[in-house]
Design an enzyme around this catalytic site. Structure first.
Site, short mmCIF file in Angstrom:
data_model
loop_
_atom_site.label_atom_id
_atom_site.label_comp_id
_atom_site.label_asym_id
_atom_site.label_seq_id
_atom_site.Cartn_x
_atom_site.Cartn_y
_atom_site.Cartn_z
N ARG A 1 -3.74 40.32 -36.18
CA ARG A 1 -4.34 41.38 -37.01
C ARG A 1 -5.40 42.16 -36.21
NH1 ARG A 1 -0.85 39.46 -39.69
NH2 ARG A 1 -0.80 39.28 -41.96
N SER B 1 -4.40 40.93 -47.74
CA SER B 1 -5.33 39.83 -47.42
C SER B 1 -6.69 40.42 -47.10
CB SER B 1 -4.85 39.07 -46.18
OG SER B 1 -3.61 38.47 -46.42
N GLU C 1 -10.51 41.23 -43.02
CA GLU C 1 -9.40 41.87 -42.30
C GLU C 1 -9.50 43.40 -42.34
OE1 GLU C 1 -5.05 42.42 -43.46
OE2 GLU C 1 -5.05 40.37 -42.71
N1 EPU Z 1 -2.67 29.01 -50.48
C1 EPU Z 1 -3.30 28.36 -51.50
N2 EPU Z 1 -3.92 29.09 -52.47
C2 EPU Z 1 -3.93 30.46 -52.45
C3 EPU Z 1 -3.28 31.13 -51.40
C4 EPU Z 1 -2.64 30.37 -50.41
O1 EPU Z 1 -3.32 27.13 -51.54
O2 EPU Z 1 -4.49 31.05 -53.35
C5 EPU Z 1 -1.94 28.21 -49.47
C6 EPU Z 1 -0.44 28.39 -49.69
O3 EPU Z 1 0.07 27.46 -50.58
C7 EPU Z 1 0.10 28.16 -48.31
C8 EPU Z 1 -1.00 28.71 -47.42
O4 EPU Z 1 -2.19 28.75 -48.18
O5 EPU Z 1 0.25 26.80 -48.04
C9 EPU Z 1 -0.67 30.09 -46.85
O6 EPU Z 1 -0.46 31.02 -47.91
P1 EPU Z 1 0.60 32.22 -47.78
O7 EPU Z 1 1.90 31.70 -47.29
O8 EPU Z 1 0.59 32.96 -49.07
O9 EPU Z 1 0.05 33.12 -46.60
P2 EPU Z 1 -1.41 33.53 -46.16
O10 EPU Z 1 -1.82 32.77 -44.95
O11 EPU Z 1 -2.30 33.44 -47.35
C10 EPU Z 1 -0.61 35.36 -44.47
C11 EPU Z 1 -0.95 36.79 -44.17
C12 EPU Z 1 -0.27 37.71 -45.17
C13 EPU Z 1 1.23 37.51 -45.07
C14 EPU Z 1 1.53 36.03 -45.34
C15 EPU Z 1 2.99 35.73 -45.09
C16 EPU Z 1 -3.10 36.87 -43.09
C17 EPU Z 1 -4.55 37.18 -43.23
N3 EPU Z 1 -2.38 36.99 -44.20
O12 EPU Z 1 -1.18 35.07 -45.75
O13 EPU Z 1 -0.57 39.06 -44.78
O14 EPU Z 1 1.93 38.34 -45.97
O15 EPU Z 1 0.78 35.18 -44.44
O16 EPU Z 1 3.25 35.78 -43.72
O17 EPU Z 1 -2.66 36.53 -42.00
C18 EPU Z 1 -2.05 40.89 -45.09
O18 EPU Z 1 -2.38 40.74 -43.91
O19 EPU Z 1 -2.53 41.79 -45.80
C19 EPU Z 1 -1.09 39.96 -45.68
C20 EPU Z 1 -0.75 39.99 -46.97
#
Ligand code: EPU
Length: 346
Positions: free
Chosen positions: A170, A246, A342
């Site tokens: 990012r 995010s 971010e």
């Molecule tokens: N989780 C929770 N509670 C929550 C949210 C997440 O426990 O409220 C846990 C989920 O269960 C999972 C882990 O955290 O085990 C990761 O969650 P998720 O797969 O939803 O992905 P993320 O790490 O929260 C990142 C990116 C997103 C992208 C997704 C999918 C960043 C900052 N965010 O989110 O990007 O869509 O992975 O690849 O890297 C963005 O940058 O705007 C964005 C949406």
């Protein structure tokens, strides 16, 4: 060649429709750029020569905390085409003002796979390299070939290859040293002909299974459809609920600190990096602190994904930043981990 019409300035321009949080702020001047030639004229206009400038594409990665006392350049450059192909890849160029998701859909309609994991990310093509957008196991930098930009100080066109963009998680040159110095005008992507589906991300694998595609090798369109479904289920549509995706990056800590943290918090969601450091799921950390669905005034932590902060209606940028600070303080107190926003906060 006919001369492009000069860009026209509008004063006291409302920005509510130009930032995905939907903050009701205004710019002293704004100017829509439909042709590259209009850029130099706009930035050299005596009314704006000494003022700060802000380049807005879709406004999906910015927190506007108040009125902007400067010139907003609204990038409306359009056009997309396959520029060339060689034995290994197709090269596809899109102008900076093209909508990202529509561009991804268009590449698939041309029979060119490779960007499907990045479906439905809000914003424009020109914004994609700035924060090196990524989702579901793919980062834009893996499909990037080059970009064209105009340097604001000189009006010169400058080409950037991937090295010059210094992409990170990012992150890029354009968020750091190059911030506010260049306007990206077009981006060229390299889509390898040796395409392989990328379905390792748990949410996508689960969605493909639910669609009966768990064992078959899905095509790019099936992955695109699965990504769209997963995003719609978890992430709020900015047109319905203001947000910037995010709000925090997933923090990376060193291996020793992680081991100590995991001793105390055995369920912590983490991803080991090739260099031994560990990326933590910020959404999980925030959720575990009890913030999911909680609000301060009209600024809230999204109830389906704790990494997303939302404007429930009438929130200001300052409200969202106050909420962000409260979340950061709790995560730091409980886990000893600092969360970094971010989006760019102005
Ligand atoms: N989780 C929770 N509670 C929550 C949210 C997440 O426990 O409220 C846990 C989920 O269960 C999972 C882990 O955290 O085990 C990761 O969650 P998720 O797969 O939803 O992905 P993320 O790490 O929260 C990142 C990116 C997103 C992208 C997704 C999918 C960043 C900052 N965010 O989110 O990007 O869509 O992975 O690849 O890297 C963005 O940058 O705007 C964005 C949406």
């Amino acid at each position: 060649m006919p001369q492009a019409a000069p860009a026209s300035f509008v004063s006291h321009f409302p920005l509510k429709a130009h930032n995905t949080f939907g903050f009701d702020v205004a710019a002293r001047y704004a100017c829509s750029i439909e042709h590259e030639a209009q850029l130099a004229a706009a930035v050299n206009d005596p009314r704006a020569a000494a003022l700060p400038r802000l380049v807005l594409g879709g406004g999906s990665n910015v927190v506007l905390t108040g009125d902007f006392d400067g010139l907003v350049l609204l990038i409306a450059l359009r056009g997309r085409r396959v520029v060339r192909e060689d034995d290994d890849a197709w090269y596809v160029e899109a102008a900076a003002g093209e909508n990202w998701h529509a561009f991804v859909a268009w590449t698939l309609a041309q029979g060119l796979p490779g960007l499907e994991n990045l479906a439905l990310i809000p914003g424009t093509v020109g914004a994609a390299p700035i924060q090196n957008i990524g989702a579901y196991g793919l980062e834009m930098c893996e499909r990037f070939a080059s970009l064209s930009a105009v340097e604001l100080a000189t009006g010169e066109a400058v080409a950037f290859d991937a090295d010059a963009c210094r992409f990170g998680y990012r992150d890029s040159f354009f968020k750091r040293e190059g911030r506010n110095r260049f306007v990206i005008t077009s981006v060229t992507f390299r889509l390898p002909k040796a395409w392989a589906p990328r379905t390792g991300y748990a949410d996508i694998a689960r969605e493909l299974s639910a669609r009966g595609l768990g064992d078959a090798a899905p095509d790019a369109q099936a992955i695109f459809d699965a990504v769209v479904a997963v995003r719609r289920a978890k992430l709020p549509d900015p047109l319905e609920l203001g947000n910037a995706g995010s709000f925090f990056k997933n923090p990376v800590i060193d291996g020793a600190r992680f081991d100590a943290l995991q001793q105390r918090e055995p369920d912590v969601v983490s991803y080991r990096q090739p260099d031994g450091s560990v990326k933590l799921a910020a959404g999980w950390l925030i959720d575990r602190c009890g913030w999911k669905g909680r609000a301060i005034g009209a600024a809230a932590v999204h109830d389906r994904q704790a990494l997303v902060l939302v404007n429930r209606g009438g929130a200001t940028g300052a409200d969202v930043l106050a909420l962000a600070r409260a979340v950061q303080a709790d995560v730091l107190a409980r886990f000893g981990v600092e969360l970094e926003p971010e989006p760019v906060c102005l």
